[in-house]
Write an enzyme that holds these catalytic residues in place. Sequence first.
Site, PDB file in Angstrom:
ATOM      1  CG  ASP A   1      -2.063   0.996   1.102  1.00  0.00           C
ATOM      2  OD1 ASP A   1      -2.217   1.605   0.024  1.00  0.00           O
ATOM      3  OD2 ASP A   1      -2.783   1.190   2.093  1.00  0.00           O
TER       4      ASP A   1
ATOM      5  CG  ASP B   1      -1.030   1.831   6.913  1.00  0.00           C
ATOM      6  OD1 ASP B   1      -1.281   0.865   7.650  1.00  0.00           O
ATOM      7  OD2 ASP B   1      -1.901   2.458   6.281  1.00  0.00           O
TER       8      ASP B   1
HETATM    9  N1  LIG Z   1       4.623   6.425  13.955  1.00  0.00           N
HETATM   10  C1  LIG Z   1       3.829   7.466  13.656  1.00  0.00           C
HETATM   11  N2  LIG Z   1       4.181   8.724  13.996  1.00  0.00           N
HETATM   12  C2  LIG Z   1       3.380   9.775  13.696  1.00  0.00           C
HETATM   13  N3  LIG Z   1       2.205   9.664  13.056  1.00  0.00           N
HETATM   14  C3  LIG Z   1       1.799   8.430  12.686  1.00  0.00           C
HETATM   15  C4  LIG Z   1       2.581   7.272  12.969  1.00  0.00           C
HETATM   16  N4  LIG Z   1       1.928   6.188  12.490  1.00  0.00           N
HETATM   17  C5  LIG Z   1       0.786   6.658  11.943  1.00  0.00           C
HETATM   18  N5  LIG Z   1       0.693   7.992  12.048  1.00  0.00           N
HETATM   19  C6  LIG Z   1      -0.403   8.860  11.575  1.00  0.00           C
HETATM   20  O1  LIG Z   1      -1.601   8.128  11.634  1.00  0.00           O
HETATM   21  C7  LIG Z   1      -2.170   8.001  10.340  1.00  0.00           C
HETATM   22  C8  LIG Z   1      -2.767   6.617  10.180  1.00  0.00           C
HETATM   23  O2  LIG Z   1      -1.771   5.634  10.346  1.00  0.00           O
HETATM   24  P1  LIG Z   1      -1.642   4.396   9.377  1.00  0.00           P
HETATM   25  O3  LIG Z   1      -0.576   3.509   9.938  1.00  0.00           O
HETATM   26  O4  LIG Z   1      -1.473   4.867   7.976  1.00  0.00           O
HETATM   27  O5  LIG Z   1      -3.039   3.688   9.603  1.00  0.00           O
HETATM   28  P2  LIG Z   1      -4.286   3.384   8.653  1.00  0.00           P
HETATM   29  O6  LIG Z   1      -4.264   1.905   8.510  1.00  0.00           O
HETATM   30  O7  LIG Z   1      -5.447   3.906   9.423  1.00  0.00           O
HETATM   31  O8  LIG Z   1      -4.051   4.098   7.338  1.00  0.00           O
HETATM   32  C9  LIG Z   1      -1.044   8.295   9.379  1.00  0.00           C
HETATM   33  O9  LIG Z   1      -1.507   8.827   8.174  1.00  0.00           O
HETATM   34  C10 LIG Z   1      -0.200   9.280  10.146  1.00  0.00           C
HETATM   35  O10 LIG Z   1      -0.721  10.585   9.984  1.00  0.00           O
HETATM   36 MG   LIG Z   2      -2.500   4.568   6.171  1.00  0.00          MG
END
Ligand SMILES: Nc1ncnc2c1ncn2[C@@H]1O[C@H](COP(=O)(O)OP(=O)(O)O)[C@@H](O)[C@H]1O
Ligand SMILES: [Mg+2]
Length: 333
Positions: free
Chosen positions: A257, A274
Amino acid sequence: MDNGEDWDELGENKRQRKRRRQHRQKGPKRTSERSKDESFARTEEDNFLSNLEAKSGAFNWMKEDRYKRMFRDIETKIQGALGVGTYDWVDRRVFDQVFDRLTLMSLYKLMKAGTIDTLDFPIARGKEAHVFRATTIDGRTIAVKIFHTSNAVFKNLVQYIEGDPRFGGLRRRHRDLVDIWVRKEHRNLSRLARWGLNVPRPLGIHKNVLVMEYIGSETVSSPKLREVKVEDPERVFDILLEFLAISWQKANLVHGDFSPYNILWHDDKPVVIDVGQAVVQSHPKAQEFLVRDVTRLVEWATKNGVEVTLAEAMFEVLNMELGHVEQLQYEEE
Ligand SMILES: Nc1ncnc2c1ncn2[C@@H]1O[C@H](COP(=O)(O)OP(=O)(O)O)[C@@H](O)[C@H]1O
Ligand SMILES: [Mg+2]
């Protein structure tokens, strides 16, 4: 603590029966099955949540002594996530949805272990997970990704299956699936970090809660690549192309992704996040996912003025000379 499971299951079954009853009263399905199912799921979710609120059923378990103490311990530590102060977007409904009993127990365990001290503020809410900025016991900032243990779609499906003796224990299995998914994200992060790739370092895990390095400043998390205009797109493209090449050739992983929504822009560098859906090369769809990831990167690059074709980028990912890239001695904290 584990006896609590049965108590919870009992509650779930009661709700299941109630929902089945409500469904029967609505009569058989007619036209537009899909939209009906969707709106049914929504109504069910609404009923479910308002019932919980009306009866405070969701939190009755908190009144039990063994949980009362636990919740008192962590209550003040999760204030930030509850919408106190500036961050008031987390309403009661969201609280109910994210902080169910098992999740609170996971947080409690991670707090007892010292991995998390306080949840400070929400960063993002998604369909599958909420992400929070948090702080460790020694004052370092971290990110906590809490995966939902249930969702409306699943609740809608489960009613057609639960009660059929051939498929008992489905709800439990759904929870197991969520836990496996979280473990997969944790392992993928570790593996990518071990190959020196710029991802948040994994710092801890308990059931549906993943703790990792926080990417951001004191007040806000770093923006997504999608939201920024980078000065030197060529350089960023090279870094990301190498990311894909090392993942594929060395770490044996395909992100799956790889979009500018899942890449944060931090300290003038891209950080890939992610990674729960990342698969190993032997996965039947690995090559398809790889082509899709490279396509997405090439789309981003051309939009930002980099001249490159999919064929060239694909060739690079598969053949880039990576003899110098070695695994780091990465100790998980
Ligand atoms: N380690 C991190 N540090 C800061 N922000 C994070 C981190 N992990 C995720 N985020 C924030 O959270 C959002 C969603 O996380 P993500 O892992 O992409 O989950 P999802 O499966 O909901 O897309 C990201 O777009 C980012 O803005
Ligand atoms: Mg995401």
